[in-house]
Write an enzyme that holds these catalytic residues in place. Structure first.
Site, PDB file in Angstrom:
ATOM      1  N   GLU A 177       0.851  -1.193   0.000  1.00  0.00           N
ATOM      2  CA  GLU A 177       0.000   0.000   0.000  1.00  0.00           C
ATOM      3  C   GLU A 177       0.885   1.240   0.000  1.00  0.00           C
ATOM      4  OE1 GLU A 177      -2.725  -0.466   3.317  1.00  0.00           O
ATOM      5  OE2 GLU A 177      -3.674  -2.203   2.391  1.00  0.00           O
TER       6      GLU A 177
ATOM      7  N   HIS B 221      -7.861   1.223   2.074  1.00  0.00           N
ATOM      8  CA  HIS B 221      -7.757   0.695   3.452  1.00  0.00           C
ATOM      9  C   HIS B 221      -8.532   1.586   4.441  1.00  0.00           C
ATOM     10  CE1 HIS B 221      -5.031  -1.995   6.109  1.00  0.00           C
ATOM     11  NE2 HIS B 221      -6.190  -1.789   6.697  1.00  0.00           N
TER      12      HIS B 221
END
Ligand SMILES: NC(=O)c1ccc[n+]([C@@H]2O[C@H](COP(=O)([O-])OP(=O)(O)OC[C@H]3O[C@@H](n4cnc5c(N)ncnc54)[C@H](O)[C@@H]3O)[C@@H](O)[C@H]2O)c1
Length: 406
Positions: A266, A289
């Site tokens: 990420e 997220h």
């Protein structure tokens, strides 16, 4: 050093911790200093002296060197879920308790999952994209109600069980598969195997934890087992799913949609580009997220962790501490409470009690728990004992830390 009861409690909160936490700690009479940003190691070493409680989120690293400089610290509150940013063994070795908020954002994750199940089952992403491109596609083909469809939940923990209840209330049938023995809530059906769940569910959603064995556990074989036209969701951990295999299952039309909130890698910061095999696919919802990111969850985290810190300061209770044994003993009026963190070796309890007996101190309440290397003992005794008692307890070879709470 003789009897030392904490009179003024100094709190240092970093990384803009929620105002509810500040209010809760100030209500205890603590002196709270709030800092907007994270501090680096050198800055934190500079600021930590004299601080009793430290509050951080995910960006501040609490290293062994920071802990060595923390001359007064009794507890750390991680106002988030993860605690990887804290050297937990180093904190335990100094008798410093660490608390986090493991459940505060579960409802937020569940609500996002419900929204995505409905959005994907109605093909809202495609309808929405079409409208923005001037396409008026009123067709019902491929759009369904979720009522009467079967939801398969993989991982029936805090999040999986809450989702189970909500989905049933929306009229879905629920199946689940968990590697641990779990009680089925309401009418949920427990599957004997992951294969059974995959072959019978219209929507499969992952809510497993991030244990190392789960890395890549959901790939081409599992997607192939899913029903044609089924929908897939992952809001658990990025490492558990093979995204190349997911892309293939979507492009081939075997799966009709997916929602993914977590990714194997990420971006670190806001400006960094998000790279993924899943970009650009229709009927796929990608979110950064944010499963647990709501204002309600942040407020709940603030309240939950601040409460844990306050109970620890006042009563010495360590329920849900992530690095010390969990002990909670109800407090009695007119008692002094002595908290003894020690190395977990045979005979410590007997030695503590023999010191107390030698000084004719009566034990009114006592609770011990151990966790790996450390033991945590709370003893309630009538006030008015001599300081020699504390000196002898502190002088024990196994003593890590001794606190007198009242
Ligand atoms: N997207 C987000 O923002 C967000 C927010 C909070 C939590 N999470 C993640 O959601 C996941 C679930 O959280 P939780 O609080 O419910 O965790 P939990 O520990 O309460 O539940 C996890 C469950 O998964 C089961 N499990 C583990 N491996 C399994 C496997 N291979 N097959 C079947 N069952 C398995 C465990 O036995 C347990 O019951 C975690 O990975 C957590 O990190 C994500």
């Amino acid at each position: 050093m003789k009897r030392k009861v904490m009179t003024e409690v100094r709190v240092l909160l970093l990384e803009s911790i929620h105002a509810d936490a500040v209010a809760r700690l100030e209500a205890e009479g603590y002196h709270v200093e709030s800092v907007r940003n994270a501090l680096d190691e050198a800055e934190l070493i500079e600021r930590i002296r004299g601080v009793h409680l430290l509050g951080i989120r995910s960006k501040t690293k609490v290293t062994a060197s920071v802990l060595a400089a923390a001359d007064s610290l009794v507890a750390i509150g991680a106002f988030c879920i993860g605690t990887d940013q804290i050297d937990l063994p180093a904190a335990a070795s100094r008798g410093i308790a660490v608390f986090n908020a493991p459940f505060s954002n579960t409802r937020s994750v569940v609500e996002l999952a419900v929204a995505e199940i409905i959005a994907l089952t109605r093909r809202l992403t495609e309808k929405n994209a079409g409208m923005h491109n001037g396409v008026w596609d009123k067709a019902a083909d491929g759009s369904h109600e979720i009522r009467g469809r079967r939801l398969g939940i993989v991982g029936y923990g805090n999040i999986g069980t809450q989702l189970s209840v909500l989905a049933e209330n929306l009229g879905m049938h629920v199946s689940f598969y968990d590697t641990a023995d779990k009680l089925a809530l309401s009418n949920a059906h427990r599957c004997a195997s992951l294969e059974e769940l995959l072959e019978t569910s219209d929507v499969v959603t992952l809510h497993v934890d991030g244990r190392p064995g789960n890395a890549g556990f959901f790939g081409a074989e599992q997607f192939k087992r899913m029903r044609p036209g089924a929908i897939f969701l992952n809001l658990s951990r990025g490492i558990v799913v093979d995204h190349v295999a997911l892309r293939e299952a979507l492009e081939s039309g075997h799966l009709s949609g997916a929602a993914v909130d977590v990714f194997p890698t990420e971006p670190k910061g806001r400006g960094d580009e998000f790279k993924s095999e899943l970009r650009g696919l229709p009927n796929v919802i990608l979110t950064p997220h944010i499963g647990g990111s709501t204002e309600e969850a942040q407020s709940d985290i603030g309240d939950f962790v601040a409460n844990k810190l306050a109970h620890f300061v006042r009563e010495g209770n360590t329920t849900l501490s992530v690095n010390l044994p969990g002990v909670a003993l109800p407090q009695q009026e007119g008692m002094s409470r002595v908290v003894h963190v020690h190395i977990n070796t045979p005979g410590v309890l007997a030695q503590v009690n023999s010191i107390l007996a030698e000084h004719r101190v009566n034990v009114e309440g006592q609770l011990l728990s151990t966790r790996g290397e450390y033991g945590y003992l709370i003893t309630d005794i009538k006030s008015g004992f001599s300081d020699d008692v504390l000196d002898q307890l502190r002088g024990m070879e196994q003593t890590v830390r001794l606190r007198v709470l009242s």
